[in-house]
Design a protein around this motif. Structure first.
Motif, PDB file in Angstrom:
ATOM      1  N   THR A  11       0.722  -1.441  -0.246  1.00  0.00           N
ATOM      2  CA  THR A  11      -0.293   0.100  -0.114  1.00  0.00           C
ATOM      3  C   THR A  11       0.518   1.063   0.114  1.00  0.00           C
ATOM      4  N   ILE A  43      -7.757   0.834  -0.354  1.00  0.00           N
ATOM      5  CA  ILE A  43      -9.213   0.952  -0.806  1.00  0.00           C
ATOM      6  C   ILE A  43      -9.491  -0.401  -0.994  1.00  0.00           C
ATOM      7  N   ARG A  46     -12.116  -2.050   2.196  1.00  0.00           N
ATOM      8  CA  ARG A  46     -13.365  -1.808   2.312  1.00  0.00           C
ATOM      9  C   ARG A  46     -14.462  -1.485   2.110  1.00  0.00           C
ATOM     10  N   TYR A  47     -13.532  -1.942   0.522  1.00  0.00           N
ATOM     11  CA  TYR A  47     -14.498  -1.636  -0.954  1.00  0.00           C
ATOM     12  C   TYR A  47     -15.835  -2.068  -1.867  1.00  0.00           C
ATOM     13  N   ASN A  50     -17.960  -0.534   1.453  1.00  0.00           N
ATOM     14  CA  ASN A  50     -18.725   1.257   0.718  1.00  0.00           C
ATOM     15  C   ASN A  50     -19.422   0.854  -0.096  1.00  0.00           C
ATOM     16  N   THR A 203     -14.387   7.937   3.355  1.00  0.00           N
ATOM     17  CA  THR A 203     -13.621   7.739   3.522  1.00  0.00           C
ATOM     18  C   THR A 203     -13.062   6.889   5.191  1.00  0.00           C
ATOM     19  N   SER A 206     -13.184   3.070   5.319  1.00  0.00           N
ATOM     20  CA  SER A 206     -11.992   2.594   4.714  1.00  0.00           C
ATOM     21  C   SER A 206     -11.076   3.147   5.513  1.00  0.00           C
ATOM     22  N   ASP A 208      -8.465   5.492   4.941  1.00  0.00           N
ATOM     23  CA  ASP A 208      -8.266   5.853   3.500  1.00  0.00           C
ATOM     24  C   ASP A 208      -7.815   7.096   3.015  1.00  0.00           C
ATOM     25  N   SER A 210      -5.775   7.928   0.872  1.00  0.00           N
ATOM     26  CA  SER A 210      -5.392   7.972  -0.969  1.00  0.00           C
ATOM     27  C   SER A 210      -6.256   9.069  -1.499  1.00  0.00           C
ATOM     28  N   ALA A 212      -9.413   8.316  -2.532  1.00  0.00           N
ATOM     29  CA  ALA A 212     -10.422   7.655  -3.520  1.00  0.00           C
ATOM     30  C   ALA A 212     -11.218   8.393  -3.632  1.00  0.00           C
ATOM     31  N   TYR A 213     -12.056   9.201  -2.532  1.00  0.00           N
ATOM     32  CA  TYR A 213     -13.760   9.545  -2.047  1.00  0.00           C
ATOM     33  C   TYR A 213     -13.900  10.833  -2.824  1.00  0.00           C
TER      34      TYR A 213
END
Ligand SMILES: C[S@@+](CC[C@H](N)C(=O)[O-])C[C@H]1O[C@@H](n2cnc3c(N)ncnc32)[C@H](O)[C@@H]1O
Length: 259
Positions: A11, A43, A46-47, A50, A203, A206, A208, A210, A212-213
């Motif tokens: 990661t 992610i 937890r993809y 979510n 966020t 996860s 997160d 990164s 991503a969201y």
């Protein structure tokens, strides 16, 4: 049943999408594919959770409608590109088909897909690969599907050309992708939810870092609208393009046929 093993990737530590990178059109960024891979690596765990929570359990309904849109006759070789954790590939495999192959370039997503297929005793082959350069022969598939994937591909037109190449004449392309609701009121609520609420809750869920969201709403906003996507699919050579808006146009299923 063939389950492939995938190379291990760590990661990443730095965010895939910073505030700066999202101030511009993320689709125009030169190393988008690298960032997308980093983001899905971060992610993956937890993809699914979510997806279920933030679509209010509609995501699996949309996928089952995408399967229906493929108009299966029972003899199809299906290739699900950008398969992620395998939900659409599994939905195809539960129908009467000859074979299902899932392809994705993020190993963390594929590892989950492999485990899920194994637990559900579904015969799905998974392979690590790039949508823009599918290592498959010409005219080798009857259905190519891609759910919430085409927006994430660095050069969508290259992927569409690959889908056309690997489909047999008469083969169907099924694209499920987020879109913008046409009703003003629904559009306002949806925009508030995807821009203000979902980035915070997703966020948190996860854990997160990164970005991503934050990328998600920005990438939807700046990607081709449903009409433009249909046009791009048509210009690749597909005929008989049909679109079905889902959940007031939050996402759209676009189908085309290889002549
Ligand atoms: C939003 S997820 C969708 C996953 C799955 N199709 C679903 O319905 O949940 C997008 C997926 O596209 C994959 N992806 C993005 N660009 C790709 C590419 N060029 N080749 C293969 N996979 C790609 C990512 O790794 C990620 O798993």
């Amino acid at each position: 049943m063939v389950y492939m093993s995938v190379q291990h990737e760590n990661t990443p530590k730095s965010p895939a999408w910073s505030k700066n990178s999202l101030a511009q059109d993320p689709h125009a960024i030169e190393d988008k594919h690298k960032r997308v891979k980093m983001m899905f690596t971060a992610i993956a765990r937890r993809y699914d959770l979510n997806n279920r929570l933030h679509s209010m359990w509609q995501d699996q309904v949309w996928r089952s409608r995408a399967v229906r849109a493929a108009q299966l006759t029972g003899n199809e070789d299906v290739v699900d590109v950008a398969c992620g954790t395998g939900d659409l590939a599994m939905a195809f495999c539960k129908e009467k088909v000859r074979s299902v192959l899932g392809i994705d370039f993020t190993q963390a997503m594929l590892e989950l897909a492999i485990t899920k297929a194994k637990n559900a005793k579904l015969a799905i082959d998974y392979r690590q690969g790039d949508a823009m350069n599918l290592q498959l022969p010409d005219c080798s598939a009857d259905v190519v599907s891609i759910a919430f994937g085409i927006r994430n591909v660095q050069e969508p037109h290259k992927a569409l050309a690959e889908f056309y190449r690997i489909l047999r004449p008469g083969g169907r392309l099924v694209v499920l992708e987020f879109s913008t609701p046409s009703n003003n009121c629904v559009r306002f609520i949806n925009s508030f939810y995807t821009n203000r609420i979902m980035p915070l809750t997703a966020t948190l869920i996860s854990g997160d870092t990164s970005g991503a969201y934050k990328y998600l709403p920005k990438s939807i906003e700046t990607f081709a609208c449903a009409k433009e996507l249909a046009e791009e699919i048509r210009s690749t050579g597909f005929i008989d393009i049909k679109q079905q808006a889902q959940s007031f146009g939050v996402c759209t299923i676009t189908c085309g046929t290889k002549s």
